[in-house]
Design a protein around this motif. Sequence first.
Motif, mmCIF file in Angstrom:
data_model
loop_
_atom_site.group_PDB
_atom_site.id
_atom_site.type_symbol
_atom_site.label_atom_id
_atom_site.label_comp_id
_atom_site.label_asym_id
_atom_site.label_seq_id
_atom_site.Cartn_x
_atom_site.Cartn_y
_atom_site.Cartn_z
ATOM 1 N N LEU A 49 0.776 -1.250 0.001
ATOM 2 C CA LEU A 49 0.094 -0.014 0.024
ATOM 3 C C LEU A 49 0.857 1.233 -0.202
ATOM 4 C CD1 LEU A 49 -2.717 -1.258 2.605
ATOM 5 C CD2 LEU A 49 -3.079 -0.755 0.031
ATOM 6 N N ASN A 50 2.113 1.227 0.927
ATOM 7 C CA ASN A 50 2.788 2.600 0.854
ATOM 8 C C ASN A 50 3.487 2.545 -0.494
ATOM 9 O OD1 ASN A 50 2.385 3.987 3.564
ATOM 10 N ND2 ASN A 50 2.605 1.760 4.289
ATOM 11 N N LEU A 51 4.029 1.408 -1.011
ATOM 12 C CA LEU A 51 4.575 1.738 -2.181
ATOM 13 C C LEU A 51 3.843 2.099 -3.346
ATOM 14 C CD1 LEU A 51 6.721 -1.600 -2.990
ATOM 15 C CD2 LEU A 51 7.439 0.705 -2.855
ATOM 16 N N LEU A 52 2.402 1.882 -3.134
ATOM 17 C CA LEU A 52 1.513 2.477 -4.256
ATOM 18 C C LEU A 52 1.407 3.863 -4.087
ATOM 19 C CD1 LEU A 52 -1.475 -0.270 -4.227
ATOM 20 C CD2 LEU A 52 0.108 0.322 -6.191
ATOM 21 N N VAL A 53 1.417 4.167 -2.699
ATOM 22 C CA VAL A 53 1.248 5.905 -2.475
ATOM 23 C C VAL A 53 2.441 6.397 -3.087
ATOM 24 C CG1 VAL A 53 1.229 7.613 -0.806
ATOM 25 C CG2 VAL A 53 -0.031 5.558 -0.364
ATOM 26 N N ILE A 54 3.673 5.842 -2.840
ATOM 27 C CA ILE A 54 5.050 6.445 -3.216
ATOM 28 C C ILE A 54 4.970 6.374 -4.799
ATOM 29 C CG2 ILE A 54 7.521 5.941 -3.469
ATOM 30 C CD1 ILE A 54 7.183 4.932 -0.498
ATOM 31 N N ILE A 55 4.748 5.391 -5.377
ATOM 32 C CA ILE A 55 4.818 5.387 -6.935
ATOM 33 C C ILE A 55 3.925 6.482 -7.486
ATOM 34 C CG2 ILE A 55 4.265 3.984 -9.008
ATOM 35 C CD1 ILE A 55 5.275 1.538 -7.202
ATOM 36 N N SER A 56 2.548 6.500 -6.971
ATOM 37 C CA SER A 56 1.324 7.559 -7.440
ATOM 38 C C SER A 56 1.887 8.928 -7.464
ATOM 39 C CB SER A 56 0.169 7.295 -6.760
ATOM 40 O OG SER A 56 -0.426 5.996 -6.702
ATOM 41 N N ILE A 57 2.462 9.511 -6.286
ATOM 42 C CA ILE A 57 2.897 10.388 -6.084
ATOM 43 C C ILE A 57 4.199 10.995 -6.873
ATOM 44 C CG2 ILE A 57 3.576 12.201 -4.656
ATOM 45 C CD1 ILE A 57 1.673 11.208 -2.352
ATOM 46 N N SER A 58 4.996 10.021 -6.978
ATOM 47 C CA SER A 58 6.490 10.315 -7.676
ATOM 48 C C SER A 58 6.079 10.221 -9.164
ATOM 49 C CB SER A 58 7.326 9.181 -7.351
ATOM 50 O OG SER A 58 7.471 9.233 -5.935
ATOM 51 N N VAL A 298 -2.351 1.754 8.396
ATOM 52 C CA VAL A 298 -3.667 2.264 8.126
ATOM 53 C C VAL A 298 -3.772 3.516 7.245
ATOM 54 C CG1 VAL A 298 -5.320 3.662 9.682
ATOM 55 C CG2 VAL A 298 -4.228 1.436 10.660
ATOM 56 N N ASN A 299 -2.773 4.476 7.435
ATOM 57 C CA ASN A 299 -2.639 5.554 6.457
ATOM 58 C C ASN A 299 -2.883 5.437 5.035
ATOM 59 O OD1 ASN A 299 -2.021 7.083 9.072
ATOM 60 N ND2 ASN A 299 0.281 6.904 8.515
ATOM 61 N N PRO A 300 -2.312 4.669 4.549
ATOM 62 C CA PRO A 300 -2.814 4.257 2.904
ATOM 63 C C PRO A 300 -4.149 3.986 2.884
ATOM 64 C CG PRO A 300 -1.257 2.603 3.778
ATOM 65 C CD PRO A 300 -1.120 3.774 4.618
ATOM 66 N N LEU A 301 -4.715 3.211 3.733
ATOM 67 C CA LEU A 301 -6.221 2.792 3.602
ATOM 68 C C LEU A 301 -6.850 3.960 3.740
ATOM 69 C CD1 LEU A 301 -6.209 -0.324 5.772
ATOM 70 C CD2 LEU A 301 -6.292 -0.169 3.349
ATOM 71 N N ILE A 302 -6.545 5.074 4.533
ATOM 72 C CA ILE A 302 -7.388 6.165 4.685
ATOM 73 C C ILE A 302 -7.263 6.882 3.316
ATOM 74 C CG2 ILE A 302 -7.570 8.651 5.702
ATOM 75 C CD1 ILE A 302 -6.383 7.245 8.172
ATOM 76 N N TYR A 303 -5.937 6.921 2.542
ATOM 77 C CA TYR A 303 -5.988 7.532 1.378
ATOM 78 C C TYR A 303 -6.961 6.778 0.287
ATOM 79 C CZ TYR A 303 -1.604 9.113 3.427
ATOM 80 O OH TYR A 303 -0.620 9.540 4.192
#
Length: 337
Positions: A49-58, A298-303
């Motif tokens: 989940l956090n990799l998905l957040v990092i890839i998305s924003i980057s 939990v944080n990426p689930l909130i996103y």
Amino acid sequence: MDKSYRQNFTVQYCFPGNNASCRKQVRSDPAYIFLLIFLSCISVCTVILNLLVIISISHFKQLHTPTNLLILSLAAADLLVGMFVMPVQITQLKDSCWYYGEMACSIFEISTGYSTAASLCSLVLIAVDRYIAVSDPLHYPTRITVSKMTLFIILGWSFSVMYITIFFYFNHDLLKSQTVTSCYGECAAIVKDSWVIIDLVVCFVAPCSLILILYLRVFNAARRQAKSVRSVTNAFSQRHKPARSPETKAAKTLGLVIFGYLACYIPFYVSSLTVESVTTLSVVLNVFSWLIYINSSVNPLIYAIFYPWFRTSVKIIVTCRIFQSSSSRLKLLSESF
């Protein structure tokens, strides 16, 4: 009764050839095995989940905003927890032994402290960013730029390194596994009583007080803005519905991240003041430490629940459209928050 206990809880040695070896507690209880599987799944989900957040924003240029840089910083800290801290903790829960040596024990304890401190710095910056965005939205684009936010993030991570280095420098004699305990094969950090108080103030009381004060002001400012927008809209036409500003929506969503953080960290710091021996092997602190680690998933689930741009970017990543040459310029939202 005794026979059943011996079958489910047998005692061996971490290093059978070493007379000073710690005892290895091998637990074969089905409930315990289920717990290990559950925690392993949480670790994997945290990384993904956090990799998905990092890839998305980057990757997507539309997401290169100051606020999203803070989310990127928070996701990077959470990724460290899921990729390194959780797996090591799971191996220790498996048979209670530390097989990696004294140096690795020190590195692991320092890395754990560093990742949680970096996460806290990101959350403080998020609160400051949302306060400025909501209280002064007209001047926000000129006051907070991507370059300035990048500098603040670097300073925040640097402060985390400095604090954790100082923290373990003054507790370094207590970090060595051979001197902390009477047996070989254990990794435990015993914190001095004075540093328990210092850490409580620096890493909990001060930043959390600042976060709560800022968010109270953020929600008050957001409520005033909503009333102003509603009055103007009603004066213009009864048929128009007032729309919430992007700053207001972002403040509420990131507020969930903040209060989720507080809910996970309060039990740990309260217990650190009540347990008699503050060590990383304390059962109470182990339980509440895992509550802190789970916050990283939990944080990426909130996103995913509240941010449409994240759901859209995940679809693009999963369907491999991200490998198209022009994918970085795709419009994920008609209005970037």
